[in-house]
Design a protein around this motif. Structure first.
Motif, short mmCIF file in Angstrom:
data_model
loop_
_atom_site.label_atom_id
_atom_site.label_comp_id
_atom_site.label_asym_id
_atom_site.label_seq_id
_atom_site.Cartn_x
_atom_site.Cartn_y
_atom_site.Cartn_z
N ALA A 117 0.83 -1.20 0.00
CA ALA A 117 0.00 0.00 0.00
C ALA A 117 0.87 1.26 0.00
O ALA A 117 0.54 2.25 -0.65
CB ALA A 117 -0.93 -0.01 1.21
N GLY A 120 2.54 1.45 -3.59
CA GLY A 120 1.64 1.40 -4.74
C GLY A 120 1.90 0.23 -5.65
O GLY A 120 1.81 0.36 -6.88
N ALA A 121 2.22 -0.92 -5.06
CA ALA A 121 2.47 -2.12 -5.86
C ALA A 121 1.66 -3.28 -5.28
O ALA A 121 1.09 -3.18 -4.19
CB ALA A 121 3.96 -2.47 -5.85
N HIS A 122 1.60 -4.37 -6.02
CA HIS A 122 0.88 -5.55 -5.55
C HIS A 122 1.71 -6.27 -4.49
O HIS A 122 2.94 -6.25 -4.52
CB HIS A 122 0.59 -6.50 -6.72
CG HIS A 122 -0.45 -7.53 -6.42
ND1 HIS A 122 -0.16 -8.68 -5.71
CD2 HIS A 122 -1.77 -7.58 -6.73
CE1 HIS A 122 -1.27 -9.39 -5.60
NE2 HIS A 122 -2.26 -8.76 -6.20
#
Length: 409
Positions: A117, A120-122
């Motif tokens: 989070a 900003g990535a999986h």
């Protein structure tokens, strides 16, 4: 080109008068210190970091767990780190890597969902990136009790003078000793610099005289005992503008709070974290045969104190700080506190101890390049008043860092 941060913690302002310093590998005394290693990360939002110069970190150390477990640490429980690893590849880190390390530098046990989070990535991407960085030895997680803060044993800084042509051989032998926490060679005389932990002064004498003193190629030895541990690599935070609590105490000239009493359950907990610093609280409690609430409370108590170093560990060069310096400063005792406060404000400083002997302070700093190092010496060291002696050197090769032995041919 990115330049190193030169702003000081706690403001800027003119250099205070009467500041001095010291750091010696000569003499003797009592005390302890844990050398800190680069933890956390390179410059904010930076791209690739510089390649490591002939120094290895991490790798397939014993006792390593999934997800970047802590390296196996030496018997002294040093704060410098743990295990025996392999050489660090020179591949740099990209912006996403640095973003992940920034989060984990602040909270090494942060869940992947929280890290994902923040960057900003999986989650799977974060997990893969971290696995890649830990698998090739660029980063690791360290968990260790700091013996100096527990008043356990003796830490010494040793300068081992070598015959020409024998430096490499002697350094390799010293790096293989369990008692050594760091071994390095710097510019200047043919000395191998060693930090080691011993059970007491008798053990230290035996180690220096009958072990190190009998090595082929050793022609002289000078020792100093660390009297006071001020900063370690856990306090070197290139991702953050705010100082750690330990550094803040050094800046303000105030004493650290008394560490909590550590019992056998605490030591077992730390041993589990050493094997896998990101082990879940549920599993920690199960391994300790205690309730999860008890396990969580014990962990929170230790992590909130300075007695436990639970951190991300990375070679400074991997994070974009390939120039490492070592300095010793002589300063009258009446000027020592002022010198410590001023030096602690410098973000580049990643290790600072008071030692016995003819000089008072021994420090290490990390820099983007030699120009940054020169600016550091001009801005800080050259302006310290009351200094009776100054000696600076650049590290040429690190054979052991944070207890992790590098691989050299």
């Amino acid at each position: 080109m990115t330049t190193e941060r030169t702003a000081r913690y706690g403001g800027g302002g003119a250099v205070a008068r009467g500041e001095g310093k010291g750091g010696a590998v000569r003499g003797d005394g009592a005390g302890g210190a844990a050398r800190g290693e680069g933890a956390g990360g390179g410059a904010r939002g930076e791209g690739a970091g510089a390649a490591v110069r002939g120094a290895g970190v991490g790798g397939g150390a014993r006792g390593e767990g999934p997800g970047g477990a802590a390296r196996a640490e030496g018997p002294a429980g040093a704060a410098r780190g743990e295990g025996v690893g392999r050489a660090v590849p020179g591949a740099g880190l990209d912006a996403l890597d640095h973003g992940i390390l920034k989060v984990l530098h602040r909270d090494p046990r942060a869940p992947f969902a929280e890290v994902a989070a923040a960057v900003g990535a999986h989650e799977r991407t974060v997990a893969r990136r971290l696995e890649r960085m830990t698998a090739d030895g660029r980063v690791a997680f360290v968990a260790a009790l700091v013996p100096e803060y527990q008043h356990e044993g003796v830490t010494a800084e040793i300068a081992v003078r070598c015959a020409p042509g024998r430096v490499h051989e002697v350094a390799l032998t010293l790096a293989a000793l369990d008692e050594t926490r760091s071994v390095e060679v710097a510019t200047g005389a043919l000395d191998v610099f060693v930090e080691l932990q011993a059970a007491g002064h008798d053990a230290l004498l035996t180690l220096v005289d009958t072990v190190i003193g009998r090595l082929d190629g050793v022609v002289d030895i000078h020792s100093a005992v660390v009297l006071r541990l001020l900063l370690t690599a856990s306090d070197w935070a290139p991702y953050d503008d705010e100082p750690t609590d330990v550094r803040r105490h050094a800046i303000e000239g105030t004493a650290l709070p008394e560490p909590p009493l550590v019992d056998e359950l605490d030591r077992r907990l730390v041993e589990l974290l050493r094997r896998d610093a990101r082990m879940s609280t549920t599993r920690l409690a199960r391994e300790l045969s205690v309730g999860e609430t008890t396990g969580r409370r014990r962990l929170a108590r230790l992590t909130a104190s300075h007695v436990l170093h639970l951190r991300l560990h990375a070679d400074p060069a991997v994070l974009g700080y390939p120039v490492e310096a070592r300095f010793r400063l002589g300063v009258p005792h009446r000027e020592l506190d002022a010198a410590i406060r001023l030096l602690a404000r410098e973000p580049a400083l990643r290790h600072l101890v008071v030692t016995s002997g003819g000089t008072s302070l021994l420090g290490y700093s990390s820099h983007r390049d030699t120009r940054d190092f020169q600016e550091f010496t001009a801005r800080v060291l050259a302006r310290l008043e009351g200094v009776t002696s100054t000696e600076t050197a650049l590290l040429m090769r690190t054979y052991k860092r944070a207890g992790v032995a590098a691989v050299h041919g």
